[in-house]
Write a protein that holds these residues in place. Structure first.
Motif, mmCIF file in Angstrom:
data_model
loop_
_atom_site.group_PDB
_atom_site.id
_atom_site.type_symbol
_atom_site.label_atom_id
_atom_site.label_comp_id
_atom_site.label_asym_id
_atom_site.label_seq_id
_atom_site.Cartn_x
_atom_site.Cartn_y
_atom_site.Cartn_z
ATOM 1 N N ASP A 171 32.081 41.824 41.939
ATOM 2 C CA ASP A 171 33.083 42.101 42.965
ATOM 3 C C ASP A 171 34.437 41.657 42.410
ATOM 4 O O ASP A 171 34.590 40.490 42.023
ATOM 5 C CB ASP A 171 32.748 41.322 44.234
ATOM 6 N N PRO A 172 35.435 42.540 42.347
ATOM 7 C CA PRO A 172 36.723 42.136 41.761
ATOM 8 C C PRO A 172 37.350 40.945 42.465
ATOM 9 O O PRO A 172 38.062 40.155 41.842
ATOM 10 C CB PRO A 172 37.587 43.395 41.892
ATOM 11 N N ILE B 134 36.493 37.445 40.897
ATOM 12 C CA ILE B 134 37.082 36.980 39.635
ATOM 13 C C ILE B 134 38.603 37.063 39.650
ATOM 14 O O ILE B 134 39.250 36.911 38.616
ATOM 15 C CB ILE B 134 36.523 37.778 38.435
ATOM 16 N N ASP B 135 39.183 37.293 40.805
ATOM 17 C CA ASP B 135 40.643 37.369 40.932
ATOM 18 C C ASP B 135 41.191 35.970 41.229
ATOM 19 O O ASP B 135 41.161 35.507 42.370
ATOM 20 C CB ASP B 135 41.028 38.344 42.039
ATOM 21 N N ILE B 136 41.668 35.302 40.180
ATOM 22 C CA ILE B 136 42.177 33.942 40.329
ATOM 23 C C ILE B 136 43.588 33.862 39.760
ATOM 24 O O ILE B 136 44.154 34.863 39.308
ATOM 25 C CB ILE B 136 41.263 32.924 39.608
ATOM 26 N N THR B 137 44.137 32.654 39.766
ATOM 27 C CA THR B 137 45.413 32.400 39.108
ATOM 28 C C THR B 137 45.190 31.340 38.034
ATOM 29 O O THR B 137 44.041 31.018 37.706
ATOM 30 C CB THR B 137 46.481 31.965 40.128
ATOM 31 N N GLU B 138 46.262 30.788 37.508
ATOM 32 C CA GLU B 138 46.131 29.843 36.394
ATOM 33 C C GLU B 138 45.664 28.473 36.880
ATOM 34 O O GLU B 138 46.416 27.490 36.871
ATOM 35 C CB GLU B 138 47.462 29.710 35.636
ATOM 36 N N ILE B 139 44.429 28.398 37.300
ATOM 37 C CA ILE B 139 43.856 27.125 37.722
ATOM 38 C C ILE B 139 43.299 26.388 36.506
ATOM 39 O O ILE B 139 43.200 26.956 35.416
ATOM 40 C CB ILE B 139 42.757 27.331 38.791
ATOM 41 N N GLY C 251 46.735 51.058 23.712
ATOM 42 C CA GLY C 251 46.421 51.166 25.134
ATOM 43 C C GLY C 251 44.916 51.248 25.298
ATOM 44 O O GLY C 251 44.363 52.347 25.344
ATOM 45 N N ILE C 252 44.258 50.105 25.371
ATOM 46 C CA ILE C 252 42.796 50.145 25.321
ATOM 47 C C ILE C 252 42.191 50.803 26.552
ATOM 48 O O ILE C 252 41.065 51.294 26.499
ATOM 49 C CB ILE C 252 42.188 48.752 25.078
ATOM 50 N N HIS C 253 42.937 50.849 27.648
ATOM 51 C CA HIS C 253 42.396 51.541 28.829
ATOM 52 C C HIS C 253 42.317 53.044 28.622
ATOM 53 O O HIS C 253 41.588 53.740 29.331
ATOM 54 C CB HIS C 253 43.255 51.239 30.063
ATOM 55 N N LYS C 254 43.033 53.569 27.637
ATOM 56 C CA LYS C 254 43.046 55.016 27.442
ATOM 57 C C LYS C 254 41.730 55.531 26.864
ATOM 58 O O LYS C 254 41.235 56.581 27.293
ATOM 59 C CB LYS C 254 44.213 55.418 26.532
ATOM 60 N N THR C 255 41.167 54.798 25.898
ATOM 61 C CA THR C 255 39.970 55.316 25.223
ATOM 62 C C THR C 255 38.836 54.307 25.114
ATOM 63 O O THR C 255 37.792 54.629 24.557
ATOM 64 C CB THR C 255 40.324 55.808 23.805
ATOM 65 N N LEU C 256 39.027 53.101 25.624
ATOM 66 C CA LEU C 256 37.983 52.082 25.603
ATOM 67 C C LEU C 256 37.594 51.709 27.032
ATOM 68 O O LEU C 256 38.335 52.002 27.983
ATOM 69 C CB LEU C 256 38.459 50.847 24.832
ATOM 70 N N PRO C 257 36.459 51.045 27.231
ATOM 71 C CA PRO C 257 35.992 50.728 28.588
ATOM 72 C C PRO C 257 36.709 49.533 29.195
ATOM 73 O O PRO C 257 36.159 48.444 29.341
ATOM 74 C CB PRO C 257 34.492 50.451 28.383
ATOM 75 N N SER C 258 37.977 49.729 29.536
ATOM 76 C CA SER C 258 38.785 48.673 30.133
ATOM 77 C C SER C 258 39.614 49.256 31.265
ATOM 78 O O SER C 258 39.861 50.466 31.312
ATOM 79 C CB SER C 258 39.693 48.043 29.070
ATOM 80 N N PHE C 259 40.066 48.393 32.180
ATOM 81 C CA PHE C 259 40.787 48.856 33.354
ATOM 82 C C PHE C 259 42.181 49.377 32.993
ATOM 83 O O PHE C 259 42.810 48.920 32.031
ATOM 84 C CB PHE C 259 40.934 47.738 34.386
ATOM 85 N N SER D 279 54.279 40.090 33.542
ATOM 86 C CA SER D 279 54.295 39.321 34.786
ATOM 87 C C SER D 279 54.027 37.846 34.527
ATOM 88 O O SER D 279 53.208 37.485 33.669
ATOM 89 C CB SER D 279 53.233 39.880 35.741
ATOM 90 N N SER D 280 54.703 36.986 35.282
ATOM 91 C CA SER D 280 54.430 35.551 35.194
ATOM 92 C C SER D 280 53.134 35.188 35.916
ATOM 93 O O SER D 280 52.674 34.049 35.815
ATOM 94 C CB SER D 280 55.594 34.747 35.789
ATOM 95 N N SER D 281 52.557 36.156 36.633
ATOM 96 C CA SER D 281 51.259 35.962 37.292
ATOM 97 C C SER D 281 50.291 37.040 36.821
ATOM 98 O O SER D 281 49.927 37.948 37.573
ATOM 99 C CB SER D 281 51.416 36.026 38.815
ATOM 100 N N PRO D 282 49.891 36.986 35.558
ATOM 101 C CA PRO D 282 49.042 38.048 35.007
ATOM 102 C C PRO D 282 47.684 38.104 35.697
ATOM 103 O O PRO D 282 47.113 37.075 36.060
ATOM 104 C CB PRO D 282 48.900 37.655 33.536
ATOM 105 N N SER D 283 47.191 39.306 35.857
ATOM 106 C CA SER D 283 45.918 39.528 36.550
ATOM 107 C C SER D 283 44.740 39.084 35.691
ATOM 108 O O SER D 283 44.548 39.581 34.575
ATOM 109 C CB SER D 283 45.770 41.010 36.886
ATOM 110 N N TYR D 284 43.946 38.167 36.241
ATOM 111 C CA TYR D 284 42.740 37.752 35.530
ATOM 112 C C TYR D 284 41.672 38.835 35.576
ATOM 113 O O TYR D 284 40.782 38.874 34.722
ATOM 114 C CB TYR D 284 42.210 36.432 36.105
ATOM 115 N N ILE D 285 41.759 39.728 36.544
ATOM 116 C CA ILE D 285 40.848 40.882 36.549
ATOM 117 C C ILE D 285 41.124 41.755 35.327
ATOM 118 O O ILE D 285 40.206 42.176 34.619
ATOM 119 C CB ILE D 285 41.010 41.695 37.843
ATOM 120 N N LEU D 286 42.405 42.014 35.056
ATOM 121 C CA LEU D 286 42.760 42.845 33.905
ATOM 122 C C LEU D 286 42.440 42.133 32.595
ATOM 123 O O LEU D 286 41.882 42.737 31.670
ATOM 124 C CB LEU D 286 44.245 43.219 33.968
ATOM 125 N N MET D 287 42.783 40.856 32.498
ATOM 126 C CA MET D 287 42.482 40.124 31.262
ATOM 127 C C MET D 287 40.972 40.018 31.053
ATOM 128 O O MET D 287 40.485 40.143 29.921
ATOM 129 C CB MET D 287 43.125 38.741 31.304
#
Length: 470
Positions: free
Chosen positions: A38-39, A42-47, A215-223, A250-258
């Motif tokens: 479930d996204p 794993i959606d957190i911040t810099e804890i 751009g790994i989302h273009k041809t690899l299995p990433s968001f 962003s100063s608040s990068p998405s941990y879902i994306l990373m």
């Protein structure tokens, strides 16, 4: 409650349909890739314990090192603002205000935004257009001549592969750039997969480019919105690059994306060899089958063109690229990546299926049977070169401007970037005089129903031009 016509509703409808995605992202909506995740979980911040993208020295840095090893780079950083953030950072790191950059004119609009932000002066290299008005690669001779004539150039920027999969001779271009002591930046947004299978051209990293953006989302299995930037060699100031990566992300990068980037790297480490072997066999079979079409043509693949981009040519069939796009989408439930007046691009990846390729082959054969070869002048003559650069793009933004009807713009200097999206490659850049040829191309796109970005007025019938004596 879900509002009718809302984005979320449309996304859910699309997810539940049987429309097959011959477009990015490369995961092709395969839910088996990250089962039971479930996204929100794993959606957190810099804890504590989860590192910081902008000062990575823990788990994020470990993941970036894994990506660098996988791609064969000396150093790799995660991008969560897409390739755009990487391109802006790369150009900013390699130039200073008023510097001159040697830029392939078929660069993505984000590269031009980098010129404007950094107040750079461009010297353009025009790719030569080949058959079907598809832009070819940049030659080392073009780069060498430009660097010999202009010693003020501070870096070279090319796009390889292009949207159509055409690659340049990165190794020789890097060699020449290094002879002049300047870095080569390669926008390899569409080539993140190229180092993983011998059916594809060689990657820019393996050929000695100093900075490469994938751009790994273009041809690899990433968001969507995930990318990587690689750096190697001693020419680029890596601390300066890191500074600008922090500026443009962003100063608040998405941990879902990373997390998606890291998962894609892990997936390639464990499944890559097997999946790319299967993918290669499927691609070879598809190209063999559709190369037998009577009327529709397919752009062949080679070490100079990426096989993952299936480019279906409609020139000479009486059918425009947009018409084929619409038929594939509406009649056969196959969603292409994009259309151009004379062709359609279908993007593939290791996450495509035999069933998807079978549907594509059957559709193209059925469409082909209904066509007869004949001249189709309506889609010819779309290539052109603008040589009359009057102002640097940033200078054009400092002029007063006014809106002029498109047919009356010949000879005037554009204050806006005009482009069709996708692919986002400008037809006209701010500071360029709108020539007769450029105006002809603009009008053809308008007449064929393409939406032209950068126009003004209620119906997009005007272009903003610089107001003054130029």
């Amino acid at each position: 409650m879900i509002y009718r016509g809302s984005l979320y509703e449309k996304l859910m409808d699309n997810a539940g349909s049987d429309v097959y995605p011959f477009h990015m992202p490369g995961h092709k909506r395969n839910t088996y890739l990250m089962p039971q995740i479930d996204p929100y979980a794993i959606d957190i911040t810099e804890i504590d314990g989860f590192d910081d993208l902008h000062h990575a020295d823990g788990c994020i840095r470990n993941s970036e090192r894994k990506a660098a090893e996988l791609f064969g780079a000396e150093e790799t950083h995660f991008l969560i603002n897409g390739c755009t953030g990487g391109i802006l950072a790369a150009v900013s790191a390699c130039t200073g205000p008023q510097d001159t950059i040697l830029l392939a004119r078929n660069a993505h609009r984000s590269a031009y935004n980098a010129l404007i932000i950094n107040r750079l002066r461009p010297e353009y290299i025009w790719p030569r257009c080949g058959k079907y008005d598809i832009a070819g690669g940049i030659s080392v001779a073009q780069v060498e001549e430009a660097l010999r004539k202009n010693r003020d150039i501070s870096c070279v920027f090319i796009t390889s592969p292009t949207y159509e999969g055409v690659v340049s001779d990165v190794a020789d271009i890097a060699r020449v750039a290094h002879l002049y002591g300047i870095p080569l930046i390669v926008d390899e947004a569409h080539g993140a997969h190229m180092g993983f299978c011998d059916i594809f051209p060689d990657s820019a990293i393996s050929q000695g480019a100093d900075i490469v953006i994938n751009g790994i989302h273009k041809t690899l299995p990433s968001f969507t919105q995930t990318a990587l930037i690689h750096v190697q060699g001693g020419i680029v100031d890596r601390n300066r690059l890191k500074k600008y990566l922090s500026v443009y992300q962003s100063s608040s990068p998405s941990y879902i994306l990373m997390g998606s980037i890291d998962y894609a790297m892990t997936y390639l480490c464990h499944e890559g060899v097997r999946k790319y072997a299967e993918y290669k066999n499927m691609l070879i079979e598809v190209y063999e089958r559709i190369s037998q079409l009577k009327n529709i043509r397919i752009l062949p693949y080679s070490k100079e063109r990426d096989a993952s981009k299936i480019v279906v040519i409609t020139c000479g069939t009486g059918m425009s690229g947009q018409r084929l796009y619409d038929i594939l989408r509406n009649r056969y439930g196959l969603q292409p990546e994009m259309s151009s007046p004379g062709y359609v691009i279908l993007m593939t990846s290791i996450c495509d299926s035999h069933e998807g390729f079978e549907r594509l082959c059957e559709a193209l054969y059925q469409i082909d049977d209904c066509l007869d070869l004949h001249d189709n002048s309506a889609v010819k003559g779309m290539s052109y070169e603008i040589s009359d650069v009057v102002l640097a793009p940033y200078e054009a933004g400092e002029y007063k401007s006014r809106c002029v009807r498109i047919p009356e713009c010949e000879g005037l200097v554009s204050a806006e970037m005009l482009y069709v999206y996708p692919p986002g490659i400008p037809l006209v850049v701010p500071g360029e005089r709108i020539t007769k040829d450029a105006l002809s191309v603009i009008m053809k796109y308008k007449d064929m129903g393409y939406e032209l970005h950068g126009t003004c007025g209620p119906d997009g019938e005007y272009i903003r031009v610089c107001d003054g004596s130029l």
